[in-house]
Scaffold this motif. Structure first.
Motif, mmCIF file in Angstrom:
data_model
loop_
_atom_site.group_PDB
_atom_site.id
_atom_site.type_symbol
_atom_site.label_atom_id
_atom_site.label_comp_id
_atom_site.label_asym_id
_atom_site.label_seq_id
_atom_site.Cartn_x
_atom_site.Cartn_y
_atom_site.Cartn_z
ATOM 1 N N PRO A 164 -7.261 -6.596 4.708
ATOM 2 C CA PRO A 164 -8.685 -7.112 3.697
ATOM 3 C C PRO A 164 -8.763 -8.216 2.904
ATOM 4 C CG PRO A 164 -7.111 -4.787 2.813
ATOM 5 C CD PRO A 164 -6.039 -5.509 4.527
ATOM 6 N N VAL A 165 -9.704 -9.222 2.427
ATOM 7 C CA VAL A 165 -9.337 -10.144 2.517
ATOM 8 C C VAL A 165 -10.491 -10.455 1.174
ATOM 9 C CG1 VAL A 165 -9.970 -11.261 4.723
ATOM 10 C CG2 VAL A 165 -12.127 -10.651 3.759
ATOM 11 N N VAL A 197 -3.863 5.203 -0.577
ATOM 12 C CA VAL A 197 -5.304 5.550 -0.326
ATOM 13 C C VAL A 197 -5.499 4.556 1.340
ATOM 14 C CG1 VAL A 197 -7.536 6.407 0.213
ATOM 15 C CG2 VAL A 197 -5.819 6.304 -2.157
ATOM 16 N N PHE A 198 -5.457 5.214 2.621
ATOM 17 C CA PHE A 198 -6.158 5.584 3.589
ATOM 18 C C PHE A 198 -7.570 4.922 3.606
ATOM 19 C CE2 PHE A 198 -8.665 7.113 7.713
ATOM 20 C CZ PHE A 198 -8.222 5.619 8.664
ATOM 21 N N MET A 226 -3.735 1.034 4.380
ATOM 22 C CA MET A 226 -3.471 2.093 2.993
ATOM 23 C C MET A 226 -3.780 1.066 1.784
ATOM 24 S SD MET A 226 -0.548 4.989 4.346
ATOM 25 C CE MET A 226 -1.745 5.839 3.035
ATOM 26 N N TRP A 227 -4.665 1.117 0.863
ATOM 27 C CA TRP A 227 -4.678 -0.039 -0.329
ATOM 28 C C TRP A 227 -3.966 0.899 -1.551
ATOM 29 C CZ3 TRP A 227 -5.622 -4.624 -0.636
ATOM 30 C CH2 TRP A 227 -6.657 -5.224 -1.417
ATOM 31 N N ARG A 228 -3.548 0.405 -2.030
ATOM 32 C CA ARG A 228 -3.086 0.868 -3.483
ATOM 33 C C ARG A 228 -3.577 0.074 -4.883
ATOM 34 N NH1 ARG A 228 0.408 0.455 -7.382
ATOM 35 N NH2 ARG A 228 1.637 2.179 -8.552
ATOM 36 N N GLU A 229 -4.576 0.548 -5.637
ATOM 37 C CA GLU A 229 -4.861 -0.040 -6.493
ATOM 38 C C GLU A 229 -3.799 0.061 -7.736
ATOM 39 O OE1 GLU A 229 -7.899 -1.893 -7.621
ATOM 40 O OE2 GLU A 229 -8.905 -1.262 -5.851
#
Length: 207
Positions: free
Chosen positions: A123-124, A183-184, A200-203
């Protein structure tokens, strides 16, 4: 957990490399990058050494005090200038994946390919913390060490409002990360004729 964690120092470099080498020797992605057990055992530690050196230069490494687990982290800015590329002294863009391949395993295009493929899905546009690698010795897996090692950084993310990002390399680790709030992203990276990676990204989470 009862296991202390500390920030690794340059003097820990060889130990970190050895730990990563052991932890990832049988990982599906390592098996794809270095097909054949004999070849993998000969070259794998060299790649772990490059990862370790880059992280010492650009990020930080957390280590279990009993030597059972290690995590490599990078703080990625809004406009990342990460380990896959950079500018040389003459201002030209360096081809870091090609340089790593030349240093680690010149005849193995997959050393270069894995860096390019993971860079392409990273991600950018938003600052975040990147869990590049987390390794636990095979005989200590399943004890919660990975969770304990990640907890302080995720707590910092929540305090500072920072997201976190990683790529899970197997279903077991993906399930662990989901329990920690990751989260995927919805699109897996399917390595050619090989395994999948799950971005996977975590807020940041409140309270």
């Amino acid at each position: 957990m009862g296991v202390g964690m500390r920030r690794a120092q340059e003097a820990d470099r060889d130990f970190v490399v050895e730990l990563l080498d052991e932890a990832f020797m049988d990982d599906p992605v390592s098996g794809w990058v270095f097909p054949g057990e004999e070849h993998r055992r000969a070259r794998h530690a060299g790649l772990m050494g490059v990862f370790t050196d880059v992280t010492f230069a650009e990020g930080f490494i957390d280590l279990a005090e009993d030597g059972s687990a290690v995590a490599l982290w990078l703080d990625v800015p809004d406009e990342p200038h990460g380990p896959e590329g950079g500018e040389g002294a003459d201002g030209d863009e360096e081809d870091v994946p090609a340089q790593v391949r030349a240093a680690v395993d010149p005849d193995n295009e997959r050393v270069e390919q894995i860096a390019r493929l993971t860079d392409a899905i990273h991600p950018v546009g938003r600052a975040h913390v990147y869990l590049w690698m987390i390794g636990v010795r095979p005989d200590r897996q399943g004890e919660g060490l990975g969770t304990a090692l990640m907890a302080p950084v995720l707590e910092r993310c929540d305090r500072e409002g920072l997201p976190a990002y990683l790529e899970a390399s197997n279903a077991r680790s993906r399930a662990l990360y989901e329990r920690l709030g990751f989260v995927f992203t919805g699109t897996a990276l399917d390595l050619p004729d090989g395994p999948s990676l799950w971005p996977m990204w975590r807020e940041p989470q409140a309270g």
